[in-house]
Design a protein around this motif. Structure first.
Motif, short mmCIF file in Angstrom:
data_model
loop_
_atom_site.label_atom_id
_atom_site.label_comp_id
_atom_site.label_asym_id
_atom_site.label_seq_id
_atom_site.Cartn_x
_atom_site.Cartn_y
_atom_site.Cartn_z
N ARG A 151 3.46 -35.44 -9.58
CA ARG A 151 4.71 -35.56 -10.36
C ARG A 151 5.75 -34.59 -9.82
O ARG A 151 5.44 -33.44 -9.51
CB ARG A 151 4.43 -35.30 -11.84
CG ARG A 151 3.40 -36.25 -12.43
CD ARG A 151 3.09 -35.93 -13.90
NE ARG A 151 1.92 -36.66 -14.38
CZ ARG A 151 1.96 -37.88 -14.89
NH1 ARG A 151 3.12 -38.51 -15.02
NH2 ARG A 151 0.85 -38.48 -15.30
N SER A 152 7.00 -35.02 -9.76
CA SER A 152 8.12 -34.20 -9.29
C SER A 152 8.35 -33.06 -10.28
O SER A 152 8.48 -33.29 -11.48
CB SER A 152 9.38 -35.06 -9.18
OG SER A 152 10.51 -34.25 -8.95
N ALA A 153 8.39 -31.82 -9.76
CA ALA A 153 8.35 -30.66 -10.67
C ALA A 153 9.65 -29.88 -10.70
O ALA A 153 10.33 -29.73 -9.68
CB ALA A 153 7.21 -29.75 -10.29
N TYR A 183 2.82 -23.76 -17.61
CA TYR A 183 3.48 -24.95 -18.17
C TYR A 183 4.54 -25.39 -17.16
O TYR A 183 5.41 -24.58 -16.80
CB TYR A 183 4.13 -24.63 -19.51
CG TYR A 183 3.13 -24.14 -20.54
CD1 TYR A 183 2.52 -25.02 -21.43
CD2 TYR A 183 2.79 -22.79 -20.63
CE1 TYR A 183 1.59 -24.58 -22.37
CE2 TYR A 183 1.86 -22.33 -21.56
CZ TYR A 183 1.27 -23.24 -22.42
OH TYR A 183 0.34 -22.80 -23.34
N ILE A 184 4.44 -26.59 -16.71
CA ILE A 184 5.36 -27.05 -15.66
C ILE A 184 6.13 -28.28 -16.14
O ILE A 184 5.53 -29.30 -16.51
CB ILE A 184 4.60 -27.39 -14.35
CG1 ILE A 184 3.86 -26.16 -13.84
CG2 ILE A 184 5.58 -27.87 -13.27
CD1 ILE A 184 2.39 -26.17 -14.12
N GLY A 185 7.45 -28.16 -16.14
CA GLY A 185 8.29 -29.30 -16.51
C GLY A 185 8.46 -30.25 -15.34
O GLY A 185 8.44 -29.82 -14.17
N HIS A 186 8.60 -31.51 -15.65
CA HIS A 186 8.74 -32.52 -14.59
C HIS A 186 10.03 -33.32 -14.73
O HIS A 186 10.48 -33.59 -15.85
CB HIS A 186 7.57 -33.50 -14.62
CG HIS A 186 6.26 -32.87 -14.25
ND1 HIS A 186 5.95 -32.49 -12.97
CD2 HIS A 186 5.18 -32.52 -15.01
CE1 HIS A 186 4.75 -31.95 -12.94
NE2 HIS A 186 4.26 -31.95 -14.16
N ILE A 202 2.93 -30.40 3.90
CA ILE A 202 3.07 -31.65 3.14
C ILE A 202 1.70 -32.32 3.04
O ILE A 202 0.77 -31.99 3.78
CB ILE A 202 4.09 -32.61 3.80
CG1 ILE A 202 3.69 -32.93 5.25
CG2 ILE A 202 5.48 -32.03 3.73
CD1 ILE A 202 4.55 -34.03 5.88
N THR A 203 1.59 -33.22 2.08
CA THR A 203 0.35 -33.94 1.85
C THR A 203 0.69 -35.44 1.76
O THR A 203 1.87 -35.80 1.74
CB THR A 203 -0.30 -33.51 0.53
OG1 THR A 203 0.49 -34.03 -0.56
CG2 THR A 203 -0.40 -32.00 0.42
N PRO A 204 -0.33 -36.28 1.66
CA PRO A 204 -0.02 -37.71 1.49
C PRO A 204 0.79 -37.99 0.22
O PRO A 204 1.43 -39.04 0.12
CB PRO A 204 -1.41 -38.36 1.43
CG PRO A 204 -2.29 -37.43 2.20
CD PRO A 204 -1.77 -36.05 1.91
N ALA A 205 0.77 -37.06 -0.73
CA ALA A 205 1.53 -37.27 -1.97
C ALA A 205 3.01 -36.94 -1.82
O ALA A 205 3.82 -37.32 -2.67
CB ALA A 205 0.93 -36.43 -3.09
N ASN A 233 6.92 -34.15 -5.21
CA ASN A 233 5.62 -34.58 -5.74
C ASN A 233 4.40 -33.94 -5.08
O ASN A 233 3.28 -34.41 -5.28
CB ASN A 233 5.45 -36.11 -5.66
CG ASN A 233 6.64 -36.87 -6.20
OD1 ASN A 233 7.56 -36.29 -6.77
ND2 ASN A 233 6.64 -38.18 -6.04
N THR A 234 4.60 -32.88 -4.27
CA THR A 234 3.45 -32.29 -3.57
C THR A 234 2.55 -31.52 -4.53
O THR A 234 1.34 -31.48 -4.33
CB THR A 234 3.93 -31.36 -2.45
OG1 THR A 234 4.90 -32.04 -1.66
CG2 THR A 234 2.78 -30.92 -1.56
N GLY A 235 3.12 -30.89 -5.54
CA GLY A 235 2.30 -30.15 -6.50
C GLY A 235 2.72 -28.71 -6.63
O GLY A 235 3.88 -28.35 -6.35
#
Lengths: 180, 482
Positions: free
Chosen positions: B48-50, B65-68, B420-423, B461-463
């Motif tokens: 999810r985009s953070a 706590y992470i807002g998206h 970077i990752t596949p996400a 969206n990487t995390g």
């Protein structure tokens, strides 16, 4: 030799006169003619746009300022309300004090949608003016246009929209919104 | 002979240039780029985009706590592996007690919608025992719900949040501030009748179950019924609470920024009707910025001793506000957004004293794809880093660590650009006849915890990456060698 020169001057003069005549006829038949002028405002956060002055009897001195604003946060909603027009249109370049004359209307320009609203303002020299401000969006980008002059705002709006829909302006708009 | 030499030279140049080109873009599987920082732990945040991370100590646990932001065109509602359901992006709750093994506890869905039109970007957390009228057993999470509401949840059990309060009917929200010792909250809202998309609604949330509105606030010209030019919209405030009696408001994103210095007591006790006079009353000063830059974060660091001024009879201590712009366009198609330091010691005459940007050539960042430029800083005022180091989220240049003990001469002492990752989602720019896309890390926000861990989250969206300092950066913070 002197005779030849006289003939040449006469030909040039006649050509010029006929050209003006043809231009005037074309203008009166095909509507206003827009002459590009220098962007008349100081540099701000957005790159300068293009400015045009309408030449012709029906123009009433209308000038049009148009520019692309790339990176506009309301990507999904676009120009959804009149307050958005107040915020994003370039009326404040003319003067920071302007008053809406009425609620705005929806407007479409090519495949872009947005709103148009009319305002009353006073130029720095005290001259009262009415302006039509147009703001349309494509994804996250905006095209804004302000038409101001002695003409009624609705007339200026129609003149501006007709000009913005012409092929050269439409092509420029696409390029400007793509950052080219 | 000469022809062969020239051919060889050309081949060498070609090889070098293609190598340089290859370095411009990140590649899946390549290691992160780092200086004086190392990776401790990672969580993909369900792809999810953070936006805002807030790390809170709850007993002997540490919870992030992470807002998206909202979802993307391709994936508007990613599947939550814990429930098996597609859920619109909202708030991720992650146990980071062991930063090497973060444990995803719960995803709390947000407002359906894409990008900035959905999700639940902002999050702040206060203990019930610190709020004057809070339940001492509760832990309260204040979050936005897309653009339409603010919500308060009891997250005493972070895996099972309970909704307490909802303030709705808004046209936008953003980067709130909540004083945990008084309960006063500066909620970035879009009141329907205001002329700006974002302004401030000041609330007393000392009892989160009984919110009490104090007033609406903004710049004159934004209030209902006004006419003429509309001043730049709010991005977010930071308050120094009753002790400092100042609120620093940042207006703008990437253009027309304004730092507004406000007397907190006058803001809270002044006349509430949003007239131009009443809106001006609490203002002490403004620092207008260049039209090229906005003010995303305005982070105060008051009473900073400046070593260079130690022998001066006056002005040894300076009040500094760090202003962070936000880049919003991909591939450098706007003016550079960066970090500014303002000396606000003489409050009515604030002055920019220094700036920082990542040298573009150090990573060919304009070629990498996505945004390059500043976005935000850590906002924790915990002693571990406060007035010593700051951490700046710089999109495709990762997180940058600045030694700001001399704010007149900020110095970069570390950085970390995650792999970077596949996400990792693509970022595109329009080109003639279509668009061109690249994949790059987009470090969007950063926060620190009291232990000194650094949390960076990705807009693409990487995390979430949990980092720690090493080497000279660690020494600058006065942390023991790891």
């Amino acid at each position: 030799m002197q005779r030849a020169a006289t003939i040449l001057v006469a030909v040039i003069a006649l050509s010029a006169l006929s050209g003006v005549g043809a231009y005037q006829m074309t203008s009166s038949r095909q509507g206003p003619h827009w002459q590009e002028i220098a962007w008349p405002f100081p540099r701000d956060g957005w790159p300068a746009g293009r400015a045009f002055r309408c030449d012709g009897r029906s123009c009433d001195g209308v000038e049009l300022y148009v520019r692309a604003k790339r990176g506009f946060c309301n990507c999904d909603r676009g120009v959804a309300d009149d307050e958005e027009v107040d915020r994003v249109a370039d009326i404040d370049l003319i003067t920071p004090r302007f008053t809406p004359m009425a609620h705005g209307d929806g407007v479409k320009l090519g495949d872009m949608q947005g709103r148009v609203r009319h305002y009353a303002l006073t130029l720095p020299d005290g001259t009262p003016r009415t302006v039509a401000a147009i703001a349309v969006s494509r994804r996250c980008d905006l095209l804004v246009a302000v038409a101001q002059g002695r003409a009624e705002a609705r007339t200026a709006q129609h003149m501006a929209l007709a000009f913005l829909e012409t092929e050269p302006l439409a092509a420029w708009t696409i390029a400007a919104l793509e950052g080219r | 002979m000469i022809g062969r030499v020239q051919l060889a030279a050309c081949l060498v140049v070609l090889a070098c240039s293609s190598g340089a080109f290859a370095q411009k873009q990140q590649v899946i599987g390549a290691p992160p780029e780092a200086m004086n920082m190392r990776l401790t732990g990672f969580n993909d945040l369900q792809g999810r985009s953070a936006y805002q991370p807030t790390i809170h100590r709850q007993g002997d646990r540490w919870i992030a706590y992470i807002g998206h932001h909202g979802g993307t065109e391709d994936v508007p509602a990613p599947v939550n592996p814990l429930t098996g359901q597609a859920e619109p992006n909202g708030t991720s709750i992650v146990d980071v007690t062991d930063p090497a093994r973060p444990k995803y506890l719960r995803h709390l869905p947000g407002q359906p919608g894409k990008y900035e039109s959905g999700g639940a970007q902002m999050v702040r957390v206060c203990d019930g025992r610190s709020l004057p009228k809070g339940d001492p057993n509760a832990v309260y999470m204040l979050r936005t719900f897309g653009g339409e509401a603010h919500e308060i949840w009891n997250v005493a059990d972070p895996a099972n949040p309970v909704l307490i309060t909802r303030l709705s009917g808004l046209k936008d929200t953003h980067k709130n501030w909540w004083e945990c010792d008084t309960g006063i909250a500066y909620l970035v809202s879009g009141a329907p009748d205001w002329r700006t998309r974002r302004m401030t609604q000041v609330y007393d949330l000392s009892d989160p179950a009984q919110p009490r509105k104090i007033r609406d606030f903004g710049l004159p010209g934004q209030e209902p019924g006004s006419t003429g030019a509309v001043p730049t919209e709010l991005h977010g405030p930071i308050s120094t609470g009753p002790a400092g009696n100042r609120v620093y408001f940042g207006y703008g994103t990437n253009k027309g920024g304004i730092l507004q210095i406000v007397d907190r007591e006058k803001l809270l006790s002044g006349a509430k009707e949003p007239t131009p006079e009443n809106l001006r009353y609490p203002e002490i000063a403004r620092l207008p910025m260049s039209a090229f830059n906005g003010a995303h974060t305005t982070f105060p660091m008051l009473d900073m001793p400046i070593a260079e001024f130690a022998e001066d009879k006056d002005g040894k201590l300076r009040d500094i506000v760090m202003i962070v712009d936000e880049a919003i366009l991909n591939e450098c198609t706007e003016a550079r957004q960066m970090v500014w330091f303002a000396d606000v010691t003489t409050e009515t005459r604030p002055m920019m004293i220094s700036s920082f940007t990542v040298p573009e050539a150090s990573g060919q960042f304009c070629q990498r794809g996505g945004r390059f430029g500043a976005h935000s800083s850590n906002e924790s005022m915990a002693p571990v880093y406060y007035k010593k180091l700051v951490f700046i989220a710089f999109f495709n240049a990762g997180v940058r660590v600045l030694d700001i003990r001399d704010p007149y001469h900020p110095k970069e002492v570390g950085y970390f650009i995650p792999a970077i990752t596949p996400a990792t989602d693509k970022r595109c720019i329009p080109v003639e006849g279509g668009e061109r896309c690249k994949v790059a890390i987009q470090t969007n926000n950063v926060e620190t915890d009291d232990r000194g861990y650094i949390y960076i989250v990705d807009r693409a969206n990487t995390g979430m990456h949990i980092l720690e300092l090493t080497g000279a950066a660690r020494a600058a913070a006065g942390l023991p060698r790891s």
